[in-house]
Design a protein around this motif. Sequence first.
Motif, PDB file in Angstrom:
ATOM      1  N   THR A 270      42.884  81.627  18.633  1.00  0.00           N
ATOM      2  CA  THR A 270      44.339  81.482  18.576  1.00  0.00           C
ATOM      3  C   THR A 270      44.859  81.161  19.974  1.00  0.00           C
ATOM      4  OG1 THR A 270      44.702  83.871  18.905  1.00  0.00           O
ATOM      5  CG2 THR A 270      44.621  83.065  16.632  1.00  0.00           C
ATOM      6  N   GLU A 272      48.456  81.014  22.368  1.00  0.00           N
ATOM      7  CA  GLU A 272      49.859  81.380  22.523  1.00  0.00           C
ATOM      8  C   GLU A 272      50.251  81.166  23.977  1.00  0.00           C
ATOM      9  OE1 GLU A 272      52.397  85.332  21.606  1.00  0.00           O
ATOM     10  OE2 GLU A 272      51.067  84.602  20.029  1.00  0.00           O
ATOM     11  N   ARG A 277      42.690  83.114  22.817  1.00  0.00           N
ATOM     12  CA  ARG A 277      41.968  84.303  22.354  1.00  0.00           C
ATOM     13  C   ARG A 277      40.929  83.894  21.314  1.00  0.00           C
ATOM     14  NH1 ARG A 277      45.247  89.077  22.970  1.00  0.00           N
ATOM     15  NH2 ARG A 277      44.281  89.990  21.113  1.00  0.00           N
ATOM     16  N   ASP A 312      48.076  94.386  17.190  1.00  0.00           N
ATOM     17  CA  ASP A 312      48.515  93.032  17.540  1.00  0.00           C
ATOM     18  C   ASP A 312      47.478  92.005  17.096  1.00  0.00           C
ATOM     19  OD1 ASP A 312      50.573  91.384  18.852  1.00  0.00           O
ATOM     20  OD2 ASP A 312      48.942  90.828  20.193  1.00  0.00           O
ATOM     21  N   ASP A 313      46.192  92.365  17.210  1.00  0.00           N
ATOM     22  CA  ASP A 313      45.143  91.472  16.722  1.00  0.00           C
ATOM     23  C   ASP A 313      45.246  91.301  15.210  1.00  0.00           C
ATOM     24  OD1 ASP A 313      43.840  90.996  19.226  1.00  0.00           O
ATOM     25  OD2 ASP A 313      42.982  93.003  19.097  1.00  0.00           O
ATOM     26  N   TYR A 315      47.950  91.573  13.462  1.00  0.00           N
ATOM     27  CA  TYR A 315      49.137  90.749  13.238  1.00  0.00           C
ATOM     28  C   TYR A 315      48.830  89.273  13.481  1.00  0.00           C
ATOM     29  CZ  TYR A 315      54.157  89.946  12.995  1.00  0.00           C
ATOM     30  OH  TYR A 315      55.396  89.525  12.614  1.00  0.00           O
ATOM     31  N   ARG A 316      48.138  88.995  14.591  1.00  0.00           N
ATOM     32  CA  ARG A 316      47.771  87.617  14.908  1.00  0.00           C
ATOM     33  C   ARG A 316      46.881  87.020  13.810  1.00  0.00           C
ATOM     34  NH1 ARG A 316      48.371  86.191  20.407  1.00  0.00           N
ATOM     35  NH2 ARG A 316      49.010  87.936  21.710  1.00  0.00           N
ATOM     36  N   SER A 317      45.928  87.834  13.343  1.00  0.00           N
ATOM     37  CA  SER A 317      44.982  87.352  12.348  1.00  0.00           C
ATOM     38  C   SER A 317      45.675  86.923  11.061  1.00  0.00           C
ATOM     39  CB  SER A 317      43.952  88.452  12.049  1.00  0.00           C
ATOM     40  OG  SER A 317      43.095  88.072  11.000  1.00  0.00           O
ATOM     41  N   THR A 319      49.151  86.322  10.679  1.00  0.00           N
ATOM     42  CA  THR A 319      50.352  85.488  10.799  1.00  0.00           C
ATOM     43  C   THR A 319      50.164  84.267  11.685  1.00  0.00           C
ATOM     44  OG1 THR A 319      51.252  86.661  12.730  1.00  0.00           O
ATOM     45  CG2 THR A 319      51.778  87.561  10.541  1.00  0.00           C
ATOM     46  N   HIS A 321      50.355  84.341  14.962  1.00  0.00           N
ATOM     47  CA  HIS A 321      51.071  84.503  16.230  1.00  0.00           C
ATOM     48  C   HIS A 321      51.133  85.980  16.584  1.00  0.00           C
ATOM     49  CE1 HIS A 321      54.348  85.656  13.547  1.00  0.00           C
ATOM     50  NE2 HIS A 321      54.246  84.480  12.956  1.00  0.00           N
ATOM     51  N   GLY A 322      51.382  86.263  17.859  1.00  0.00           N
ATOM     52  CA  GLY A 322      51.451  87.637  18.324  1.00  0.00           C
ATOM     53  C   GLY A 322      52.752  88.309  17.945  1.00  0.00           C
TER      54      GLY A 322
END
Length: 335
Positions: A270, A272, A277, A312-313, A315-317, A319, A321-322
Amino acid sequence: MAAPGTALALEARSLVKTYPGGRGKPRVTALDGVSFGVEPGTVFGLLGPNGAGKSTLVKILASLSRPDSGTALVAGADVARHPDQVRRLIGFVAQKQVADPMDTGRENLELAGRLHGLTGSAARARATELLGRFSLDASADRQVKTYSGGMARKLDVALGLMHRPRVLFLDEPTTGLDPEARSELWAEIERMAGAEGMTVLLTTHYLDEADHLAGRLTIVDRGRVVASGTPDELKAGLHGDAVAVELRETTDVSRASEVMRRVAGSADVTVEGRQVRVRTADGAAVLPSALAALEQAGVVVASATVARPSLDDVYRSHTGHGFDSAAGADVEVAA
């Protein structure tokens, strides 16, 4: 799930809600088939960026808005069919202050009690109880306009508890609080759910708060539920480590992404801003090779980290985005 014969404290079944797009534009879908269930005595964290449907969902559960289709239940009571019953079952603490700044803390609480149908003596007794419980008794007879931010926030929560609700809605309860006031409110939320068996629906933009308090989390994005479970379950679902590199120049992002993907042997990359990441089985082993490959590719790295999975990971996975960037998204369409 709740025990046989016991109603869930909160339940959403295929909720759909749309709003007019305006000026001939198509309707905006705020909720697109949202479903979940929450057991009594649970702190339920509802996460999602502004615009994801989170506020619309809370309004429907609190009987402040009606869905286009689907069913919402509070302690077994249908929100659409029995809104008055639902309002007696819930307490609602909005993000903005609701206490009258010109009245004292005690006057605000006693008035709330009377509005909920308590007798004068019962309202006075309950107000005294809550003032002590939130350490506001020494300031009970001062005007609320003289309260600190933390004191005013605790009073708002106390107002939501005056009628002993079975379900309490807390919207961003610790926004703007100092660390001490935040810690005190955390302890009170834990006590309400644990000792009193109250169900708390918590919306927050602080992932550490959700991780610490919530027994169950649901992440909503673009009107749909994208993940549900306990914080530990959601983090355990992301196998391996997160390797993140911060680049000096944004022009290097595309090249860095390809290098990280190749070195880590993973497509889970990802981007950002200037950060790239990648998720990999062994971050400590991959990082030196990644840094060497990035240097060889002419990519200048400002910093690099390896971390175990976090919310947060998660969430990123789900969506893309962070959470920090999501918190600044556009506000939802109003009901």
